[in-house]
Design a protein around this motif. Sequence first.
Motif, PDB file in Angstrom:
ATOM      1  N   ASP A 124       0.835  -1.213   0.000  1.00  0.00           N
ATOM      2  CA  ASP A 124       0.000   0.000   0.000  1.00  0.00           C
ATOM      3  C   ASP A 124       0.867   1.260   0.000  1.00  0.00           C
ATOM      4  N   LEU A 125       1.895   1.266   0.836  1.00  0.00           N
ATOM      5  CA  LEU A 125       2.764   2.448   0.905  1.00  0.00           C
ATOM      6  C   LEU A 125       3.501   2.668  -0.403  1.00  0.00           C
ATOM      7  N   TRP A 126       3.956   1.598  -1.005  1.00  0.00           N
ATOM      8  CA  TRP A 126       4.624   1.716  -2.308  1.00  0.00           C
ATOM      9  C   TRP A 126       3.716   2.416  -3.312  1.00  0.00           C
ATOM     10  N   ARG A 134      -0.107  10.462 -10.995  1.00  0.00           N
ATOM     11  CA  ARG A 134      -0.789   9.687 -12.029  1.00  0.00           C
ATOM     12  C   ARG A 134      -2.180   9.246 -11.575  1.00  0.00           C
ATOM     13  N   ALA A 135      -3.172   9.469 -12.432  1.00  0.00           N
ATOM     14  CA  ALA A 135      -4.542   9.093 -12.101  1.00  0.00           C
ATOM     15  C   ALA A 135      -4.688   7.588 -11.952  1.00  0.00           C
ATOM     16  N   ASP A 136      -4.023   6.811 -12.819  1.00  0.00           N
ATOM     17  CA  ASP A 136      -4.175   5.361 -12.725  1.00  0.00           C
ATOM     18  C   ASP A 136      -3.596   4.820 -11.427  1.00  0.00           C
ATOM     19  N   LEU A 137      -2.522   5.427 -10.946  1.00  0.00           N
ATOM     20  CA  LEU A 137      -1.951   4.981  -9.672  1.00  0.00           C
ATOM     21  C   LEU A 137      -2.835   5.392  -8.500  1.00  0.00           C
ATOM     22  N   PHE A 138      -3.449   6.575  -8.589  1.00  0.00           N
ATOM     23  CA  PHE A 138      -4.367   6.989  -7.515  1.00  0.00           C
ATOM     24  C   PHE A 138      -5.483   5.958  -7.384  1.00  0.00           C
ATOM     25  N   ARG A 139      -6.084   5.594  -8.490  1.00  0.00           N
ATOM     26  CA  ARG A 139      -7.232   4.682  -8.421  1.00  0.00           C
ATOM     27  C   ARG A 139      -6.794   3.270  -8.018  1.00  0.00           C
ATOM     28  N   TYR A 140      -5.615   2.881  -8.431  1.00  0.00           N
ATOM     29  CA  TYR A 140      -5.089   1.570  -8.037  1.00  0.00           C
ATOM     30  C   TYR A 140      -4.856   1.537  -6.525  1.00  0.00           C
ATOM     31  N   ALA A 141      -4.235   2.592  -6.009  1.00  0.00           N
ATOM     32  CA  ALA A 141      -3.980   2.668  -4.570  1.00  0.00           C
ATOM     33  C   ALA A 141      -5.284   2.834  -3.792  1.00  0.00           C
ATOM     34  N   GLU A 142      -6.218   3.590  -4.336  1.00  0.00           N
ATOM     35  CA  GLU A 142      -7.509   3.762  -3.674  1.00  0.00           C
ATOM     36  C   GLU A 142      -8.235   2.427  -3.545  1.00  0.00           C
ATOM     37  N   ALA A 143      -8.253   1.644  -4.620  1.00  0.00           N
ATOM     38  CA  ALA A 143      -8.896   0.329  -4.564  1.00  0.00           C
ATOM     39  C   ALA A 143      -8.214  -0.556  -3.526  1.00  0.00           C
ATOM     40  N   TYR A 201      -1.127   2.374   6.233  1.00  0.00           N
ATOM     41  CA  TYR A 201      -1.549   2.026   4.885  1.00  0.00           C
ATOM     42  C   TYR A 201      -2.810   2.782   4.465  1.00  0.00           C
ATOM     43  N   ARG A 202      -3.510   3.408   5.399  1.00  0.00           N
ATOM     44  CA  ARG A 202      -4.728   4.188   5.083  1.00  0.00           C
ATOM     45  C   ARG A 202      -4.506   5.700   5.217  1.00  0.00           C
ATOM     46  N   ARG A 203      -3.488   6.075   5.965  1.00  0.00           N
ATOM     47  CA  ARG A 203      -3.343   7.465   6.398  1.00  0.00           C
ATOM     48  C   ARG A 203      -3.142   8.432   5.236  1.00  0.00           C
ATOM     49  N   ILE A 204      -2.367   8.056   4.237  1.00  0.00           N
ATOM     50  CA  ILE A 204      -2.124   8.970   3.119  1.00  0.00           C
ATOM     51  C   ILE A 204      -3.429   9.230   2.381  1.00  0.00           C
ATOM     52  N   TYR A 205      -4.191   8.171   2.105  1.00  0.00           N
ATOM     53  CA  TYR A 205      -5.481   8.357   1.425  1.00  0.00           C
ATOM     54  C   TYR A 205      -6.408   9.238   2.251  1.00  0.00           C
TER      55      TYR A 205
END
Length: 910
Positions: free
Chosen positions: A581-583, A593-602, A644-648
């Motif tokens: 998650d942190l990576w 990057r939008a694709d990385l945001f959504r990947y990390a969000e999921a 793993y949740r804090r950044i989001y």
Amino acid sequence: MQTPSRRAFLRSAPALPFLASFPGLAGAITANTGAKPAPVPGTALRWLDGQAPARFEGCTLGVPWPRGTLRLPASKRLDFTLGASGPAMQSWPLAYWPDGSLKWTAHAIAGGATSGNYRLERGAPALGTVSVKENADGVLLSAAELAWVIPRSGGVLVRSATRAGRVTMQNLKLVALRQDGPQLETTGSVARRPFTSRITKLTVEQTGPVRAVVKLDGMHSDGARDWLPFSVRLYFYTGSGSVRIVHSFIYDGDPEKDFIAGLGVTAQVPMTDTTYDRHVRFSGEGVGVWGEAVRPVTGLRRDPGQAYREAQVAGQALPPLAGMAKPVQDGLQWVPEWGDFSLAQLSPDGFTLQKRLRAGRAWIDSNAGTRSKGLLYAGGASGGVALGLKDFWQRAPVQLDVRNAASPMAEVTAWMWAPSAPAMDVRSYRAEDGMDTHEKQIAGLNITYEDYEAGWDSALGVARTSELQLWVLGATPSHQDLSDMAEQVARPARLVLTPQRIHQCGVFGDWDPVDASTAARKLIEERLALQLDQYLRETEQHRWYGFWSYGDVMHSYDADRHMWRYDIGGYAWDNSELSTDLWLWYSYLRTGRADLFRYAEAMTRHTGEVDVYHLGPFKGFGTRHAVQHWSDSSKQPRVSNAAYRRIYYFLTADERVGDLMRELLDSDRDLHKVDISRKLKVAGARPDVFIGASFGTVWGSLISAWLAEWERTGDTRWRDKIVNGMQSIASLKLGWFAAGAPYDHRTGRFHGPGDKPSFSNLNGVFGVVEMNSELLTLVDVPEYRRTWLQYCRTYNAPKAEVVALLGSDPGGRGMQDTNSRMTAYAAYQLRDRALSLRAWREFFASDWLRPGDPRHTVRRIDGPAVLRALDEMSGISTNGSAQWGLAAIQHMALGSDTLDEAARAAGLLR
């Protein structure tokens, strides 16, 4: 290198005071807080996807501020604006620096018309139109011409929604179907029983004027039994004709008896138009839309006329029937009225569309496709309801239903688990297989890498959050409008900050924005991008989708089968192992990057819900990597880790994720319930008072929740608990070199002599490196800083230096290439150029960057060797990818001034 007398000195000095003479220890800094922060005159906001959306329903984002630059006024009111012509906005504090200045603010931005660019500045914002009135019965919420009635108790979440005086929707509620057995394979019978929502608590969390939030807690009930506790938040924005619904539930049944056969959100839609003016719409593939009338006038044997056909296709009221060809007028009564419609997406690769006249009649196939964006509409020319489910095909099996559209009251339902699919089965995939002793279980672990134990592989207590959007509309939307709405459901428009703007505020420790300005940096940046792109590709080509699984990745690859090891114990689902998650989140911070945001969000939505227990005996802990997300018996805080949740949370101000972090605050008091050493014989254990806890995998995972709570509330008891742990670690004879010690949850302190040196390659890979990087800029505990820096400096040191320091080399210093970031951290803090060069040598030792290394190779595998053609990366491993990625990110932030020299010395540059 120090002389042996240093070793003798260490043995008599519990807090390693010899480090006091090291330079740079007056106060730790991160790589992005080295300079004194300058005031931020204005903040540019950009659209995540690079351009303004066709439709915008409002959004909320978090904005960081450098320490000391912004304070909450005495009025407790924050006034920000997006300019004279910008949308309305509502702002509030999200987190604080230790000096009381604002660290993060949250900003809700009204929906409606959009522009390409906005700038956040201090000033009076445009006024919103959302208002909330509470009474004994519930809440009356209004926004422009919309009015919502939300009851305080009972079975419905929203009693009615009125648009321009017309009741357009009513009785929004939750539904669930319980099945008393698994799907039948041959003969026998199963029974299904319906449950609906029962509200036990209503909380108004925000009252406008731009955003209102109402939280509803309750259970699913059939009058005799309550189960599946839920929490639903309703979000209302100025400028939006919709409500965003965030639905969370916890599975609390008996996996052997309680099978979920359906889980959904449903609402009634009054149908007042004539049936030929009633319409049903579904989003199809891509931008496509399927739309038909309840009573069609197109395709008949007799032509009603172009004006009638065009009006119906457009979703508009037909012209007066007096102008219609008389044979069609007279024959309309014989045209069937279609009442029920269903779009079922039972796999990520296919959906079917069916309709029927009414219950008890046969379904007929209408159409089929691959992936729907998950939006339906039911209503008439005078208005109706659109309901959509985010991540629709990714979470298959899912379903959208319209029922009774030919009657005065239709129903629309978004099924998060499709009732047309086999019932959800969360039983253990394992049989005990004679593994009735710890010795046998350890033997099993040694062959499959899964730590199985009967009773510890239960789904009781896991959760899932889904996001929905419901519009109350004054007319049937055009195909284009519905397509735009479907895009908003599938990919909600979001305003974000640039990586540079976030970075300048000194948040989240050691990282820097993407920079390929030198040959050496370019080499590393390209490798980082290659890895990230491969994981995005892996999710698609190996279909990492499904209700419980979407958002997770697999742990290890089987090159012989060209498959991830989905069926081999601890090599299957990753469950946040080694900070995946942190990576992803640090990669998004750097790239935007939008694709990385959504990947990390999921991933955040998955790992914080499914991989963690929210009630029951394992509450507060997560499950180690396994074939099922809950099947390993190792339940640990390193998986439930709030880091793993804090950044989001801070990027989005997401309340549900805030809840998840807060759930973990007191989880340390139950460590004895999940003691990982229970299968080993440990003399003198006192689990009622102390529990053996490692500094990295246990304490380092607990402190992130305490840090987040201190930041969010300013409550210093959480800071003090962190400091207690730091001081007690430093007071041990060997400090961090003890690796772990008996822990007292009542005080947050460690106890014992701590005089036996130990290393563990896992101690630094579950977020403690990132947490220490931040915490040592927030609290002043010099004795802890000293022991941590010495540990960082020594972990990868030559054996002779370790022996000189500790008296022996205890071993256990694995993953030296990725743990080299600890060396880099020590070098940066100590201003030690030679140490920085050593850190780079350690990092380069794994050859990940050398041309010809197989991990550079992506090759096409097709033909009968694989199920479908795929692009395979040699040597791929999620442990390695995540930790190498985090190490590369931190190295570039900390050691960029020595990178070129080190890369040339390693032969990476010509």
